[in-house]
Design a protein around this motif. Sequence first.
Motif, PDB file in Angstrom:
ATOM      1  N   ILE A  91     -33.563  31.448  51.247  1.00 48.94           N
ATOM      2  CA  ILE A  91     -33.497  30.698  52.492  1.00 48.94           C
ATOM      3  C   ILE A  91     -34.887  30.642  53.135  1.00 48.94           C
ATOM      4  CG2 ILE A  91     -32.454  30.580  54.779  1.00 48.94           C
ATOM      5  CD1 ILE A  91     -30.059  32.122  53.604  1.00 48.94           C
ATOM      6  N   PRO A  92     -35.448  29.423  53.314  1.00 45.06           N
ATOM      7  CA  PRO A  92     -36.767  29.304  53.968  1.00 45.06           C
ATOM      8  C   PRO A  92     -36.702  29.813  55.404  1.00 45.06           C
ATOM      9  CG  PRO A  92     -36.107  27.229  52.964  1.00 45.06           C
ATOM     10  CD  PRO A  92     -34.929  28.147  52.885  1.00 45.06           C
ATOM     11  N   PRO A  93     -37.718  30.382  55.948  1.00 47.19           N
ATOM     12  CA  PRO A  93     -39.066  30.543  55.406  1.00 47.19           C
ATOM     13  C   PRO A  93     -39.250  31.810  54.584  1.00 47.19           C
ATOM     14  CG  PRO A  93     -39.044  31.237  57.689  1.00 47.19           C
ATOM     15  CD  PRO A  93     -37.646  30.783  57.359  1.00 47.19           C
ATOM     16  N   LEU A  94     -38.173  32.481  54.216  1.00 51.32           N
ATOM     17  CA  LEU A  94     -38.292  33.744  53.482  1.00 51.32           C
ATOM     18  C   LEU A  94     -37.928  33.595  52.010  1.00 51.32           C
ATOM     19  CD1 LEU A  94     -36.818  35.984  56.253  1.00 51.32           C
ATOM     20  CD2 LEU A  94     -39.183  35.764  55.601  1.00 51.32           C
ATOM     21  N   ASP A  95     -38.029  32.398  51.472  1.00 55.42           N
ATOM     22  CA  ASP A  95     -37.746  32.201  50.056  1.00 55.42           C
ATOM     23  C   ASP A  95     -38.922  32.687  49.200  1.00 55.42           C
ATOM     24  OD1 ASP A  95     -39.209  30.229  51.246  1.00 55.42           O
ATOM     25  OD2 ASP A  95     -38.601  28.684  49.833  1.00 55.42           O
ATOM     26  N   PHE A  96     -38.611  32.976  47.949  1.00 61.84           N
ATOM     27  CA  PHE A  96     -39.634  33.489  47.045  1.00 61.84           C
ATOM     28  C   PHE A  96     -40.508  32.344  46.546  1.00 61.84           C
ATOM     29  CE2 PHE A  96     -41.134  34.809  42.799  1.00 61.84           C
ATOM     30  CZ  PHE A  96     -41.854  35.925  43.188  1.00 61.84           C
ATOM     31  N   GLU A  97     -41.822  32.522  46.622  1.00 61.90           N
ATOM     32  CA  GLU A  97     -42.783  31.511  46.178  1.00 61.90           C
ATOM     33  C   GLU A  97     -43.063  31.721  44.690  1.00 61.90           C
ATOM     34  OE1 GLU A  97     -44.120  28.869  47.813  1.00 61.90           O
ATOM     35  OE2 GLU A  97     -44.945  28.428  45.850  1.00 61.90           O
ATOM     36  N   LYS A  98     -42.497  30.846  43.870  1.00 54.29           N
ATOM     37  CA  LYS A  98     -42.648  31.007  42.417  1.00 54.29           C
ATOM     38  C   LYS A  98     -44.061  30.747  41.933  1.00 54.29           C
ATOM     39  CE  LYS A  98     -37.864  29.973  41.517  1.00 54.29           C
ATOM     40  NZ  LYS A  98     -36.892  29.026  41.047  1.00 54.29           N
ATOM     41  N   ASN A  99     -44.856  29.999  42.695  1.00 53.73           N
ATOM     42  CA  ASN A  99     -46.235  29.711  42.293  1.00 53.73           C
ATOM     43  C   ASN A  99     -47.237  30.740  42.806  1.00 53.73           C
ATOM     44  OD1 ASN A  99     -45.612  27.395  40.826  1.00 53.73           O
ATOM     45  ND2 ASN A  99     -45.519  26.194  42.711  1.00 53.73           N
ATOM     46  N   SER A 100     -46.751  31.831  43.359  1.00 61.72           N
ATOM     47  CA  SER A 100     -47.657  32.888  43.808  1.00 61.72           C
ATOM     48  C   SER A 100     -48.218  33.626  42.594  1.00 61.72           C
ATOM     49  CB  SER A 100     -46.894  33.872  44.697  1.00 61.72           C
ATOM     50  OG  SER A 100     -45.917  34.556  43.926  1.00 61.72           O
ATOM     51  N   LEU A 101     -49.205  34.459  42.830  1.00 63.17           N
ATOM     52  CA  LEU A 101     -49.812  35.228  41.744  1.00 63.17           C
ATOM     53  C   LEU A 101     -48.775  36.107  41.044  1.00 63.17           C
ATOM     54  CD1 LEU A 101     -52.470  36.027  40.328  1.00 63.17           C
ATOM     55  CD2 LEU A 101     -52.683  37.844  42.022  1.00 63.17           C
ATOM     56  N   ILE A 102     -47.984  36.832  41.807  1.00 65.59           N
ATOM     57  CA  ILE A 102     -46.948  37.691  41.227  1.00 65.59           C
ATOM     58  C   ILE A 102     -45.843  36.856  40.593  1.00 65.59           C
ATOM     59  CG2 ILE A 102     -45.181  39.424  41.772  1.00 65.59           C
ATOM     60  CD1 ILE A 102     -48.041  40.521  41.757  1.00 65.59           C
ATOM     61  N   GLY A 103     -45.489  35.732  41.226  1.00 69.23           N
ATOM     62  CA  GLY A 103     -44.454  34.863  40.675  1.00 69.23           C
ATOM     63  C   GLY A 103     -44.843  34.314  39.308  1.00 69.23           C
ATOM     64  N   ARG A 104     -46.109  33.856  39.192  1.00 70.91           N
ATOM     65  CA  ARG A 104     -46.573  33.345  37.891  1.00 70.91           C
ATOM     66  C   ARG A 104     -46.656  34.462  36.861  1.00 70.91           C
ATOM     67  NH1 ARG A 104     -51.726  30.201  39.745  1.00 70.91           N
ATOM     68  NH2 ARG A 104     -51.613  31.863  41.234  1.00 70.91           N
ATOM     69  N   LEU A 105     -47.085  35.645  37.300  1.00 73.46           N
ATOM     70  CA  LEU A 105     -47.156  36.791  36.384  1.00 73.46           C
ATOM     71  C   LEU A 105     -45.765  37.157  35.871  1.00 73.46           C
ATOM     72  CD1 LEU A 105     -48.961  38.997  35.127  1.00 73.46           C
ATOM     73  CD2 LEU A 105     -48.456  40.386  37.127  1.00 73.46           C
ATOM     74  N   LEU A 106     -44.773  37.171  36.763  1.00 68.94           N
ATOM     75  CA  LEU A 106     -43.401  37.485  36.353  1.00 68.94           C
ATOM     76  C   LEU A 106     -42.853  36.436  35.394  1.00 68.94           C
ATOM     77  CD1 LEU A 106     -41.878  38.736  39.732  1.00 68.94           C
ATOM     78  CD2 LEU A 106     -42.480  40.116  37.724  1.00 68.94           C
ATOM     79  N   GLN A 107     -43.199  35.152  35.620  1.00 69.46           N
ATOM     80  CA  GLN A 107     -42.739  34.094  34.721  1.00 69.46           C
ATOM     81  C   GLN A 107     -43.339  34.258  33.324  1.00 69.46           C
ATOM     82  OE1 GLN A 107     -43.626  30.391  36.620  1.00 69.46           O
ATOM     83  NE2 GLN A 107     -41.890  30.522  38.009  1.00 69.46           N
ATOM     84  N   HIS A 108     -44.621  34.651  33.259  1.00 70.44           N
ATOM     85  CA  HIS A 108     -45.252  34.854  31.960  1.00 70.44           C
ATOM     86  C   HIS A 108     -44.688  36.068  31.231  1.00 70.44           C
ATOM     87  CE1 HIS A 108     -48.227  31.722  31.963  1.00 70.44           C
ATOM     88  NE2 HIS A 108     -48.570  32.034  33.208  1.00 70.44           N
ATOM     89  N   LEU A 109     -44.329  37.094  31.987  1.00 75.35           N
ATOM     90  CA  LEU A 109     -43.841  38.321  31.365  1.00 75.35           C
ATOM     91  C   LEU A 109     -42.378  38.236  30.922  1.00 75.35           C
ATOM     92  CD1 LEU A 109     -45.442  41.037  33.663  1.00 75.35           C
ATOM     93  CD2 LEU A 109     -46.094  40.448  31.320  1.00 75.35           C
ATOM     94  N   PHE A 110     -41.552  37.540  31.710  1.00 75.09           N
ATOM     95  CA  PHE A 110     -40.120  37.597  31.451  1.00 75.09           C
ATOM     96  C   PHE A 110     -39.461  36.280  31.053  1.00 75.09           C
ATOM     97  CE2 PHE A 110     -41.006  41.122  34.445  1.00 75.09           C
ATOM     98  CZ  PHE A 110     -40.683  42.160  33.592  1.00 75.09           C
TER      99      PHE A 110
END
Length: 111
Positions: A91-110
């Motif tokens: 729910i915005p404004p507290l939704d997870f930003e998938k393009n953040s540094l950690i978000g991109r790292l998690l996408q690459h790892l998992f």
Amino acid sequence: MCPFRNIWGISCPGCGMTRALLAVLNGDFFAAFYYHPLWVVVILYPVVYTFFKVRKFKKDFDIWKNKSLKIIIRLFLFVWIIRMIFFFPHIPPLDFEKNSLIGRLLQHLFF
């Protein structure tokens, strides 16, 4: 965009404040409380700060300033935790930003 959110992908305790203040300027107080319920503190603190600085003695002003800042910081952290519990991650404004540094790292790892 918030640097904290750009790195970690989650909102910081102040995220939503800009949208809340813009909503106040448009007269939409309900939206302002939705985006950040502490917008009132951000507006009133400078007014009260100026009042105390003009009216009180320096010693009383310093005590008030230190106590009020500690209370406000704790209040922001408390509201942030409550908002994260009830609104995160979809729910915005507290939704997870998938393009953040950690978000991109998690996408690459998992994924």
